[in-house]
Design an enzyme around this catalytic site. Sequence first.
Site, PDB file in Angstrom:
ATOM      1  N   GLU A  60     -17.671 -21.658  -7.088  1.00  0.00           N
ATOM      2  CA  GLU A  60     -19.038 -21.125  -7.103  1.00  0.00           C
ATOM      3  C   GLU A  60     -19.164 -19.946  -6.149  1.00  0.00           C
ATOM      4  O   GLU A  60     -19.697 -18.891  -6.490  1.00  0.00           O
ATOM      5  CB  GLU A  60     -20.036 -22.219  -6.692  1.00  0.00           C
ATOM      6  CG  GLU A  60     -20.169 -23.355  -7.681  1.00  0.00           C
ATOM      7  CD  GLU A  60     -19.154 -24.470  -7.458  1.00  0.00           C
ATOM      8  OE1 GLU A  60     -18.091 -24.206  -6.862  1.00  0.00           O
ATOM      9  OE2 GLU A  60     -19.434 -25.600  -7.891  1.00  0.00           O
ATOM     10  N   CYS A  93     -20.883 -28.591  -4.623  1.00  0.00           N
ATOM     11  CA  CYS A  93     -20.925 -29.124  -3.253  1.00  0.00           C
ATOM     12  C   CYS A  93     -22.110 -28.532  -2.490  1.00  0.00           C
ATOM     13  O   CYS A  93     -22.730 -27.545  -2.903  1.00  0.00           O
ATOM     14  CB  CYS A  93     -19.608 -28.847  -2.526  1.00  0.00           C
ATOM     15  SG  CYS A  93     -19.429 -27.172  -1.905  1.00  0.00           S
ATOM     16  N   CYS A  96     -21.908 -24.777  -1.420  1.00  0.00           N
ATOM     17  CA  CYS A  96     -22.154 -23.837  -2.523  1.00  0.00           C
ATOM     18  C   CYS A  96     -23.637 -23.792  -2.890  1.00  0.00           C
ATOM     19  O   CYS A  96     -24.172 -22.733  -3.228  1.00  0.00           O
ATOM     20  CB  CYS A  96     -21.303 -24.205  -3.732  1.00  0.00           C
ATOM     21  SG  CYS A  96     -19.544 -23.876  -3.448  1.00  0.00           S
TER      22      CYS A  96
HETATM   23  N1  THU Z   1     -14.547 -27.406  -5.596  1.00  0.00           N
HETATM   24  C1  THU Z   1     -15.198 -26.333  -6.119  1.00  0.00           C
HETATM   25  O1  THU Z   1     -14.570 -25.332  -6.516  1.00  0.00           O
HETATM   26  N2  THU Z   1     -16.548 -26.390  -6.197  1.00  0.00           N
HETATM   27  C2  THU Z   1     -17.328 -27.440  -5.774  1.00  0.00           C
HETATM   28  O2  THU Z   1     -18.540 -27.371  -5.816  1.00  0.00           O
HETATM   29  C3  THU Z   1     -16.684 -28.657  -5.303  1.00  0.00           C
HETATM   30  C4  THU Z   1     -15.221 -28.599  -5.107  1.00  0.00           C
HETATM   31  C5  THU Z   1     -13.087 -27.362  -5.503  1.00  0.00           C
HETATM   32  C6  THU Z   1     -12.565 -27.260  -4.091  1.00  0.00           C
HETATM   33  C7  THU Z   1     -11.203 -27.880  -4.233  1.00  0.00           C
HETATM   34  O3  THU Z   1     -10.292 -26.885  -4.640  1.00  0.00           O
HETATM   35  C8  THU Z   1     -11.343 -28.883  -5.368  1.00  0.00           C
HETATM   36  O4  THU Z   1     -12.535 -28.533  -6.049  1.00  0.00           O
HETATM   37  C9  THU Z   1     -11.444 -30.327  -4.908  1.00  0.00           C
HETATM   38  O5  THU Z   1     -12.407 -30.499  -3.931  1.00  0.00           O
END
Ligand code: THU
Length: 139
Positions: A60, A93, A96
């Site tokens: 994100e 998350c 983000c």
């Molecule tokens: N991840 C994201 O790219 N976006 C999120 O909102 C949550 C997590 C990624 C980070 C990491 O590379 C993988 O997902 C596992 O946490």
Amino acid sequence: MRKIDATIAQLKRPASEAAANSYSPYSHFPVGVAVVSESGEIYRGCNVENASFGLTQCAERAALASAIAAGVTPGKLTALVIYTPGKTAHTPCGACRQVMHELMSTDSLVVSCCDGKETKAWTRDEYLPDPFVPDSLLK
Ligand code: THU
């Protein structure tokens, strides 16, 4: 067409193409994002992990940074789609969500989708209620 469906129709493919470029050898959890500006330009991001785990970049924030780097004015991003392979639509998350809140439009929509039928969607107030905002710094 519902706004959610129209957003998925426009942004799911670029989000899934970005997920295919994900560098996620540690989590094996590829994420792709596409975000669109008021003028209709689409920007992409994927998660980029690192052997120093804390340096991992979420998809994100990668997409939002790409839009800003290309010259989009903060607040002029109207919709963002998150794609993860599989049958579950995952939620963004907290970090983000904070960055989305500052960079996306007040009427923005965030949608999560996957390979199955499940989708999730949030308005700006839904994805970050009671936000810490730039004005907070002045008080
Ligand atoms: N991840 C994201 O790219 N976006 C999120 O909102 C949550 C997590 C990624 C980070 C990491 O590379 C993988 O997902 C596992 O946490």
